[in-house]
Enzyme design. Structure first.
Site, short mmCIF file in Angstrom:
data_model
loop_
_atom_site.label_atom_id
_atom_site.label_comp_id
_atom_site.label_asym_id
_atom_site.label_seq_id
_atom_site.Cartn_x
_atom_site.Cartn_y
_atom_site.Cartn_z
N CYS A 38 -33.83 58.56 5.25
CA CYS A 38 -32.96 59.43 4.43
C CYS A 38 -32.34 60.56 5.25
O CYS A 38 -31.33 61.14 4.85
CB CYS A 38 -33.74 60.01 3.26
SG CYS A 38 -34.49 58.74 2.25
N HIS A 83 -30.28 66.31 0.26
CA HIS A 83 -30.54 64.88 0.04
C HIS A 83 -30.98 64.72 -1.41
O HIS A 83 -31.76 65.52 -1.93
CB HIS A 83 -31.64 64.42 1.00
CG HIS A 83 -32.18 63.07 0.68
ND1 HIS A 83 -31.36 61.98 0.43
CD2 HIS A 83 -33.46 62.61 0.55
CE1 HIS A 83 -32.11 60.93 0.18
NE2 HIS A 83 -33.39 61.28 0.24
N ASN A 129 -31.42 57.79 -5.45
CA ASN A 129 -31.64 58.08 -4.03
C ASN A 129 -30.96 56.99 -3.20
O ASN A 129 -31.38 55.84 -3.22
CB ASN A 129 -33.16 58.11 -3.78
CG ASN A 129 -33.51 58.41 -2.33
OD1 ASN A 129 -32.64 58.40 -1.45
ND2 ASN A 129 -34.78 58.66 -2.08
O1 UT7 Z 1 -35.97 60.07 -0.07
C1 UT7 Z 1 -37.09 60.02 0.74
C2 UT7 Z 1 -38.22 60.80 0.26
N1 UT7 Z 1 -38.60 60.47 -1.07
C3 UT7 Z 1 -39.01 61.42 -1.85
O2 UT7 Z 1 -38.99 62.56 -1.47
C4 UT7 Z 1 -39.51 61.02 -3.21
C5 UT7 Z 1 -40.78 61.72 -3.48
N2 UT7 Z 1 -41.49 61.34 -4.68
C6 UT7 Z 1 -41.02 61.49 -5.94
O3 UT7 Z 1 -39.85 61.76 -6.14
C7 UT7 Z 1 -42.01 61.41 -7.08
O4 UT7 Z 1 -43.30 61.41 -6.55
C8 UT7 Z 1 -41.84 60.15 -8.00
C9 UT7 Z 1 -40.60 60.31 -8.85
C10 UT7 Z 1 -41.74 58.90 -7.16
C11 UT7 Z 1 -43.03 60.03 -8.94
O5 UT7 Z 1 -43.21 61.22 -9.69
P1 UT7 Z 1 -44.66 61.92 -9.79
O6 UT7 Z 1 -44.50 63.06 -10.66
O7 UT7 Z 1 -45.11 62.16 -8.37
O8 UT7 Z 1 -45.51 60.81 -10.51
P2 UT7 Z 1 -46.81 60.02 -10.01
O9 UT7 Z 1 -46.48 59.09 -8.90
O10 UT7 Z 1 -47.93 60.99 -9.82
O11 UT7 Z 1 -47.12 59.16 -11.31
C12 UT7 Z 1 -47.45 59.76 -12.57
C13 UT7 Z 1 -47.67 58.64 -13.59
C14 UT7 Z 1 -48.60 57.55 -13.09
O12 UT7 Z 1 -49.42 57.14 -14.17
P3 UT7 Z 1 -50.93 57.68 -14.29
O13 UT7 Z 1 -51.61 57.28 -13.02
O14 UT7 Z 1 -50.80 59.16 -14.46
O15 UT7 Z 1 -51.42 56.96 -15.50
C15 UT7 Z 1 -47.66 56.43 -12.74
O16 UT7 Z 1 -48.25 55.16 -12.87
O17 UT7 Z 1 -46.43 58.00 -13.90
C16 UT7 Z 1 -46.58 56.60 -13.78
N3 UT7 Z 1 -45.31 56.02 -13.38
C17 UT7 Z 1 -44.34 55.65 -14.23
N4 UT7 Z 1 -44.27 55.71 -15.58
C18 UT7 Z 1 -43.14 55.28 -16.16
C19 UT7 Z 1 -44.87 55.78 -12.11
N5 UT7 Z 1 -43.64 55.26 -12.14
C20 UT7 Z 1 -43.29 55.17 -13.45
C21 UT7 Z 1 -42.13 54.73 -14.11
N6 UT7 Z 1 -42.09 54.80 -15.46
N7 UT7 Z 1 -41.06 54.26 -13.46
#
Ligand code: UT7
Length: 331
Positions: free
Chosen positions: A118, A258, A288
């Site tokens: 990225c 970004h 993204n």
């Molecule tokens: O561009 C290069 C660099 N990339 C980044 O900087 C991206 C960095 N990461 C992020 O933007 C975020 O971490 C995400 C958007 C990917 C995820 O958000 P989060 O607040 O960190 O969520 P999480 O991964 O901690 O997941 C929370 C919950 C999980 O369920 P449990 O374990 O709490 O039951 C996931 O399974 O959300 C669940 N989950 C979803 N639910 C509905 C994960 N993906 C989804 C989804 N829809 N698509």
């Protein structure tokens, strides 16, 4: 003794392109266990663009480049060097930059790719800036292009809601005026390489029936861990970039970040105490797009009249590698 005037690199034009097909959060609800509400709240994304099966990274790059050339009033043969930032190039060999050189008919141009995920566009811009300052090249086309949809596991809800396709391009040339690229900063930390990767398809795990079966050719991301490192790293990056240039946040006209996650962008802006109307956001429409995200945002900001002569703009990015980078520009 003659005093040599100091050369700066100046962005003289921009261009961008995104495929026609729009994939909304509601459409994704039919594909994986997710919801518009979850995606909007956690990321800020509402829809993303998806390339057609025939479209490649060089096709998207070609459209963005044509626009940048037209805006600059230049012909492809005027370009001396093409740098393409991508992690989703047409093929591992040759480079996407060479494919683009052929498609444009930019006969005179040297061409190569940059892989810094990225942060790739800002890495490429940093190199182009050095090439201009050393007088090695006069007109450089810098492109960020990605077809992430072809490396996305459409069965993995933790990643497939995040990415989109697109391309952005800029042309830079030397200037002796008091404007242009003021400073660029590039960093990496390979220790965190496993946070965001495509495991197979390289010399580590070459393509095999097994690698395909195990879905190892798709993007894997430890989202939450990446998020935490991204917030901390970007906050420090923007503060340091301004400090190194003795510039106060209030002197910035626009932050072009970004577009990975709206919450990351808001955290960076908050650290600088920048009001959100000084932050460019289009993640809602594109998701993204990795190396394409910053140049697409820059092109839209320019075309919307949000960048005026003399403005200080700060671009920053963070991505796989890990890599991170910034560029301060006086427009
Ligand atoms: O561009 C290069 C660099 N990339 C980044 O900087 C991206 C960095 N990461 C992020 O933007 C975020 O971490 C995400 C958007 C990917 C995820 O958000 P989060 O607040 O960190 O969520 P999480 O991964 O901690 O997941 C929370 C919950 C999980 O369920 P449990 O374990 O709490 O039951 C996931 O399974 O959300 C669940 N989950 C979803 N639910 C509905 C994960 N993906 C989804 C989804 N829809 N698509």
């Amino acid at each position: 003794m003659l005093r040599k005037r100091s050369l700066r690199a100046r962005i003289i034009s921009t261009g961008s392109y995104a495929p026609e097909k729009v994939l909304t959060n509601h459409a994704l609800e039919q594909m994986v266990e997710t919801s518009d509400e979850w995606i909007t709240e956690r990321t800020g994304i509402k829809e993303r663009r998806i390339a057609s099966p025939e479209q490649t990274a060089s096709d998207l790059a070609y459209e963005a480049s044509k626009q940048a050339l037209k805006t600059a009033g230049l012909k492809p043969k005027d370009i001396d060097l093409i740098i393409v930032a991508t992690v989703t190039g047409d093929t591992p060999l040759p480079s996407t930059a060479c494919v683009l050189q052929r498609k444009l008919g930019a006969k005179k141009a040297a061409a190569f790719d940059v892989n810094a995920a990225c942060s790739g566009f800002l890495y490429a811009l940093s190199m182009a800036d050095s090439f201009i300052k050393s007088s090695a090249f006069k007109k450089i086309l810098v492109v960020g292009t990605e077809v992430l949809s072809k490396f996305t596991d459409w069965k993995d809800r933790t990643t497939c809601v995040l990415f989109g396709d697109g391309a952005g391009a800029v042309i830079i040339e030397p200037t002796e005026e008091d404007r242009g690229i003021i400073s660029t900063h590039i960093y990496s930390d390979g220790e965190f390489g496993d946070l965001l990767l495509v495991p197979a398809g390289g010399s580590s795990i070459p393509a095999s029936e097994e690698s395909v079966k195990k879905r190892l050719h798709y993007i894997k991301m430890k989202g939450n861990e990446t998020f935490k490192v991204a917030v901390k790293t970007l906050e420090n990056l923007v503060v340091d970039t301004l400090k190194k240039n003795k510039l106060k946040p209030s002197e910035l006209s626009l932050l072009i970040p970004h577009q990975a996650n709206l919450r990351i962008i808001q955290a960076t802006a908050k650290r600088l105490k920048l009001p959100m109307d000084k932050v460019f956001i289009n993640i809602d429409r594109y998701g993204n797009t990795s190396a394409a995200s910053v140049p697409i945002a820059l092109d839209e900001a320019v075309r919307q009249g949000r960048v005026r002569d003399g403005d200080y703009i700060l671009m920053e990015a963070f991505g796989g590698g890990l890599t991170w980078a910034s560029a301060l520009v006086k427009w």
